[in-house]
Scaffold this active site. Structure first.
Site, PDB file in Angstrom:
ATOM      1  N   THR A  12       0.815  -1.216   0.000  1.00  0.00           N
ATOM      2  CA  THR A  12       0.000   0.000   0.000  1.00  0.00           C
ATOM      3  C   THR A  12       0.845   1.261   0.000  1.00  0.00           C
ATOM      4  O   THR A  12       0.457   2.272  -0.585  1.00  0.00           O
ATOM      5  CB  THR A  12      -0.934   0.006   1.239  1.00  0.00           C
ATOM      6  OG1 THR A  12      -1.759  -1.153   1.195  1.00  0.00           O
ATOM      7  CG2 THR A  12      -1.807   1.241   1.269  1.00  0.00           C
ATOM      8  N   ASP A  89      -0.095  -7.161   4.856  1.00  0.00           N
ATOM      9  CA  ASP A  89      -0.883  -8.371   5.095  1.00  0.00           C
ATOM     10  C   ASP A  89      -0.019  -9.587   5.421  1.00  0.00           C
ATOM     11  O   ASP A  89      -0.362 -10.379   6.301  1.00  0.00           O
ATOM     12  CB  ASP A  89      -1.767  -8.687   3.889  1.00  0.00           C
ATOM     13  CG  ASP A  89      -2.975  -7.773   3.802  1.00  0.00           C
ATOM     14  OD1 ASP A  89      -3.216  -7.018   4.761  1.00  0.00           O
ATOM     15  OD2 ASP A  89      -3.672  -7.802   2.764  1.00  0.00           O
ATOM     16  N   CYS A 275      -4.211 -19.244  21.111  1.00  0.00           N
ATOM     17  CA  CYS A 275      -4.171 -17.997  21.884  1.00  0.00           C
ATOM     18  C   CYS A 275      -3.007 -17.143  21.413  1.00  0.00           C
ATOM     19  O   CYS A 275      -1.916 -17.646  21.155  1.00  0.00           O
ATOM     20  CB  CYS A 275      -4.017 -18.291  23.372  1.00  0.00           C
ATOM     21  SG  CYS A 275      -5.350 -19.270  24.090  1.00  0.00           S
TER      22      CYS A 275
END
Length: 339
Positions: A12, A89, A275
């Site tokens: 980006t 990402d 987790c």
């Protein structure tokens, strides 16, 4: 003056809105420089290597990681540090992979990018890029202050193989819950030197052989034997198993038998927790004691991204499943903590 190599892969940060289609399209690095004239005021020499084909980070793969490692290897003795511009990402995957591929790294390899294009009015790209370069060029007594692979985003530098992207809409895109921040940017840069890796006085090596024959088994209550059997019998040498809590799984006989069969067939199974905070403790509960006894590797507090890329790296170095499992449980690049 320190010398910094910027490697521009895409993302980006290097996008601009097409006025006709209103979609984002990639631009070249010279256009990025036009939007950040402040770069000329930095006290360092900047050289740039751009990929011929700008890559969306969703298309990242081990071949591109090997290409990146090759560029760093080629320039390693010519520059003092590296800044890699990359889409956010999969940035944690790439940073984790390179951390394992680089043995005896003594120079900064800092990843950065942005949530908004560099041409946007409220962009985070300028600060991320400027500070990443400043960190990469920071020296003390002739040595790099951060001789490791890191991710700089939103005023914080994280160890690359301890980070993960948790937010797609905030500037604070990354977190590192199981390891402290390495550098914080404010009025001054604050380096947490006690948490930064100390380089070994040995020659730098870039290992470019990665094996991506990996399957992922993510557990959930009610998972069927058919699904588990399909994943464990896939054509893969290694399996990353995402378990509950501190590394626990169902103790149903069919499930334990499937795991034993896979290990007997030479597969390596690495246990990491679903987790984000905490660690796997094989044997603490009855539900994980059998896993430890059968030889499943303990992933401790590794991130999913680190577990995947470490498995690729280790499988590329070793053939023996026992040696592979032992290396997976060993802290190679600061990616895990033994408790």
């Amino acid at each position: 003056m320190t010398k910094i190599l910027i490697i521009y892969t895409g993302g980006t940060i290097g996008m601009m809105t097409d006025p006709k289609t209103k979609t984002l399209k990639p631009i070249n690095f010279e256009q990025i420089m036009d939007n950040v004239p402040e770069l000329e005021r930095l006290n360092c020499q900047i050289e740039v290597r751009s990929f011929d084909d700008i890559i969306d980070s969703s298309n990242m793969n081990p071949d591109i990681w090997s290409e990146l490692a090759g560029i760093v290897e080629k320039y390693y003795d010519r520059v003092d540090g590296f800044v890699i511009l990359h889409g956010s990402d999969t940035m944690s995957f790439t940073a984790s992979a390179l951390s394992f591929m680089f043995e005896n790294l003594a120079k900064p390899v800092i990843f950065t990018g942005s949530q908004l294009p560099i041409s946007a009015i409220r962009t985070d790209a300028k600060e991320n890029l400027m500070t990443a370069i400043e960190i990469a060029s920071s020296m003390k007594e002739g040595r790099a202050l951060v001789p490791e692979v890191g991710i700089y985003f939103d005023y914080k530098l994280f160890r690359g193989n301890r980070s993960f992207k948790y937010n797609s809409s905030k500037f604070e895109a990354f977190r590192s819950p199981n390891y402290p921040v390495l550098v914080e940017s404010g009025v001054h840069l604050r380096f947490s030197e006690n948490y930064i890796l100390k380089p070994k006085n040995e020659p730098f090596k870039a290992h470019k052989n990665l094996v991506n024959d990996i399957a992922v088994l993510k557990l959930y209550p009610g998972i069927s034997p058919k699904v588990v059997d399909a994943i464990l019998n896939a054509d893969a040498r290694g399996i990353v198993m995402e378990t509950f809590g501190a590394g626990n799984t169902t103790t149903d006989a069919w499930f334990i038998d499937c795991l034993k069969k896979a290990i007997d067939n030479g597969k390596v199974i690495l246990d990491i927790s679903q987790c984000k905070v905490g660690t796997v403790e094989l044997g603490r509960y009855e539900t994980s004691k059998q896993l430890k006894d059968m030889g499943i590797a303990n992933g401790y507090d590794m991130t999913y991204e680190a577990a995947i890329t470490k498995m690729m790296y280790v499988l590329g170095q070793e053939q023996d499943p026992i040696k592979v499992a032992r290396l997976l449980e060993t802290d190679l690049r600061g990616e895990l903590t033994w408790y």
